[in-house]
Design a protein around this motif. Structure first.
Motif, PDB file in Angstrom:
ATOM      1  N   SER A   1       0.820  -1.203   0.000  1.00 39.94           N
ATOM      2  CA  SER A   1       0.000   0.000   0.000  1.00 39.94           C
ATOM      3  C   SER A   1       0.859   1.260   0.000  1.00 39.94           C
ATOM      4  O   SER A   1       0.508   2.258  -0.634  1.00 39.94           O
TER       5      SER A   1
ATOM      6  N   GLN B   1      -2.305   4.055   2.676  1.00 41.65           N
ATOM      7  CA  GLN B   1      -3.589   4.257   2.007  1.00 41.65           C
ATOM      8  C   GLN B   1      -4.500   3.057   2.288  1.00 41.65           C
ATOM      9  O   GLN B   1      -4.057   1.915   2.258  1.00 41.65           O
ATOM     10  N   THR B   2      -5.754   3.342   2.538  1.00 43.50           N
ATOM     11  CA  THR B   2      -6.709   2.280   2.825  1.00 43.50           C
ATOM     12  C   THR B   2      -7.811   2.248   1.764  1.00 43.50           C
ATOM     13  O   THR B   2      -7.954   3.191   0.972  1.00 43.50           O
ATOM     14  N   LEU B   3      -8.567   1.176   1.767  1.00 43.77           N
ATOM     15  CA  LEU B   3      -9.679   1.041   0.832  1.00 43.77           C
ATOM     16  C   LEU B   3     -10.813   1.997   1.202  1.00 43.77           C
ATOM     17  O   LEU B   3     -10.986   2.356   2.369  1.00 43.77           O
ATOM     18  N   ARG B   4     -11.575   2.383   0.213  1.00 42.33           N
ATOM     19  CA  ARG B   4     -12.716   3.260   0.459  1.00 42.33           C
ATOM     20  C   ARG B   4     -13.917   2.446   0.938  1.00 42.33           C
ATOM     21  O   ARG B   4     -14.099   1.300   0.544  1.00 42.33           O
ATOM     22  N   SER B   5     -14.720   3.074   1.774  1.00 36.91           N
ATOM     23  CA  SER B   5     -15.942   2.430   2.247  1.00 36.91           C
ATOM     24  C   SER B   5     -17.138   2.963   1.474  1.00 36.91           C
ATOM     25  O   SER B   5     -17.105   4.073   0.929  1.00 36.91           O
ATOM     26  N   PHE B   6     -18.191   2.188   1.429  1.00 38.58           N
ATOM     27  CA  PHE B   6     -19.414   2.599   0.746  1.00 38.58           C
ATOM     28  C   PHE B   6     -20.608   1.953   1.438  1.00 38.58           C
ATOM     29  O   PHE B   6     -20.468   0.976   2.178  1.00 38.58           O
ATOM     30  N   ASP B   7     -21.782   2.517   1.195  1.00 42.30           N
ATOM     31  CA  ASP B   7     -23.030   2.002   1.760  1.00 42.30           C
ATOM     32  C   ASP B   7     -23.955   1.545   0.634  1.00 42.30           C
ATOM     33  O   ASP B   7     -23.880   2.049  -0.486  1.00 42.30           O
TER      34      ASP B   7
ATOM     35  N   SER C   1     -16.554  -2.421   2.135  1.00 42.77           N
ATOM     36  CA  SER C   1     -15.382  -2.163   1.298  1.00 42.77           C
ATOM     37  C   SER C   1     -15.228  -3.307   0.321  1.00 42.77           C
ATOM     38  O   SER C   1     -15.902  -4.340   0.430  1.00 42.77           O
TER      39      SER C   1
ATOM     40  N   PRO D   1     -11.030   0.009   5.602  1.00 47.43           N
ATOM     41  CA  PRO D   1     -11.411   1.352   6.082  1.00 47.43           C
ATOM     42  C   PRO D   1     -11.324   1.452   7.595  1.00 47.43           C
ATOM     43  O   PRO D   1     -11.769   0.561   8.323  1.00 47.43           O
TER      44      PRO D   1
END
Length: 400
Positions: A82, A153-159, A193, A262
């Motif tokens: 990463s 850097q991390t993964l993006r979260s989503f709903d 994620s 995330p």
């Protein structure tokens, strides 16, 4: 409803009903709040990936207690990848580093016929040592701390669109069963994620590969009777090497979930916290089946999320629910004539009941190790119905 659907729906419905009854009796509405479920799901993913890794290895006949070391290697690889090229490359690097640990275990057990337990312990020790050395070599110049990486850097979260908000409003009404179900759905539909979705997708994918394909049949035959499999033309060594490479890669991804998911900040020494062992216990409790291990991982992740996201008295309410479950289990066992098992289960339930009523909030020493104690409890209660692969841990000599 088919028999298979009923077999899955019954325990899930019983678990939800148990939690709803516990919530109604204790007024601990946080037991099924979306925040607790969301946290529990995030914490269950690393355990589930490690458990899947154990499933692949042990279905091929190789005991893999080296999952912890493979997770540690994967966590370091995820942080390094990463930092270099982003979180997606970090996932790839984690899988490669974990697979390297699996390859080492395969070399020792399959090729040189080393005792599987000894080799697994060696992989755990070696994984921790290699990660510590590499962290000091690569991360110390950047973070000035040999035990941590700089922030990665991390993964993006989503709903899921619309669902979390609607479920949150319904959960706040505190309706029996309905609000609890809404809280579970709302938590499972938010804060997702790519790693969460991918980790969950690996469960049915593993089932399809291992139980619905010719490759899976050959691999599982190596864990049941390697001599007979070899006599039918199955390349036992190749199957076991393949299984251990996949096992290590999945355990490595489990380590990556602690680094690039995330809300995470990077690698730190000791961050796996024994999750490799808990994953192995979840696989055993799930009876070496993908669906069973997923349920066990959900239980362990939920307990861990409850510990982190709620005060101690809410965890005590979880203990109240455990008392109800154990009391029902004791009654079932006694009705079937299993006197000793029933009395032991009843004694455990009585002890937990006394603990619940004697303390207003559970001590931190108890809550911090709740997932570990839960692991020991479910293994002790469910050990009688387990059926491991027949040749698990045996050294195949059919190709020597």
């Amino acid at each position: 409803m088919s028999a298979k659907t009923f077999r899955w729906a019954l325990p899930v419905s019983a678990a939800l009903l148990l939690v709803s009854v516990t919530t109604a009796l204790t007024h601990a509405y946080d037991l099924t709040s979306p925040g607790v479920v969301r946290t529990g799901l995030a914490l269950a993913i690393p355990i589930a990936l490690a458990a899947l890794g154990g499933l692949w290895a042990e279905r091929s006949g190789v005991v893999n207690i080296g999952l912890e070391g493979m997770m540690i290697l994967g966590s370091w690889g995820a942080a390094w990848g990463s930092l270099q090229f982003g979180p997606l490359f970090g996932l790839l690097a984690a899988a490669v580093f974990g697979a390297a640990g699996g390859a080492l275990h395969a070399l020792a057990t399959v090729t040189f016929r080393v005792n599987h337990i000894v080799s697994g312990v060696a992989v755990n020790l070696l994984g921790a040592g290699v990660a510590k050395y590499l962290a000091n070599l690569v991360f110390f110049p950047l973070s000035k701390n040999p035990r941590e990486s700089p922030p990665v850097q991390t993964l993006r979260s989503f709903d899921v669109p619309f669902l979390p908000r609607w479920c949150q409003s319904l959960a706040e009404r505190h309706w029996f069963l309905v609000s609890d179900l809404a809280g579970v759905l709302g938590g499972a539909a938010s804060g997702l994620s790519a790693l969460t979705v991918g980790g969950l997708a690996l469960v049915p994918l593993s089932f399809w590969l291992l139980w619905r394909t010719r490759f899976g049949l050959r691999l599982r035959s190596c864990g049941e009777n390697p001599a007979a499999a070899a006599s039918l033309g199955v390349k036992v060594r190749l199957c076991q090497y393949t299984a251990l490479l996949v096992s290590g890669a999945m355990a490595g991804l489990g380590g990556a979930a602690l680094v690039v998911a995330p809300g995470q900040i990077g690698y730190s020494e000791g961050q796996t916290g024994g999750r490799g062992y808990i994953g192995l216990a979840a696989m055993i409790f799930g009876n070496w089946r993908p669906g069973g291990l997923l349920g066990a991982c959900a239980l362990f992740g939920y307990a861990d999320g409850l510990r982190l996201a709620t005060p101690g008295w809410v965890v005590g309410a979880f203990l109240y629910g455990a008392v109800l479950a154990l009391a029902a289990l004791a009654a079932v066992r006694l009705s079937r004539g299993q006197r000793v098992a029933g009395l032991v289960t009843a004694a455990i339930a009585a002890g937990l009941w006394c603990l619940y009523w004697c303390t207003s909030a559970l001590p931190n020493e108890f809550t911090d190790y709740l997932p570990h104690m839960l692991t020991l409890m479910v293994l002790a209660l469910g050990a009688s119905k387990l059926r491991p692969p027949a040749a698990l841990g045996e050294t195949s000599q059919s190709e020597h």
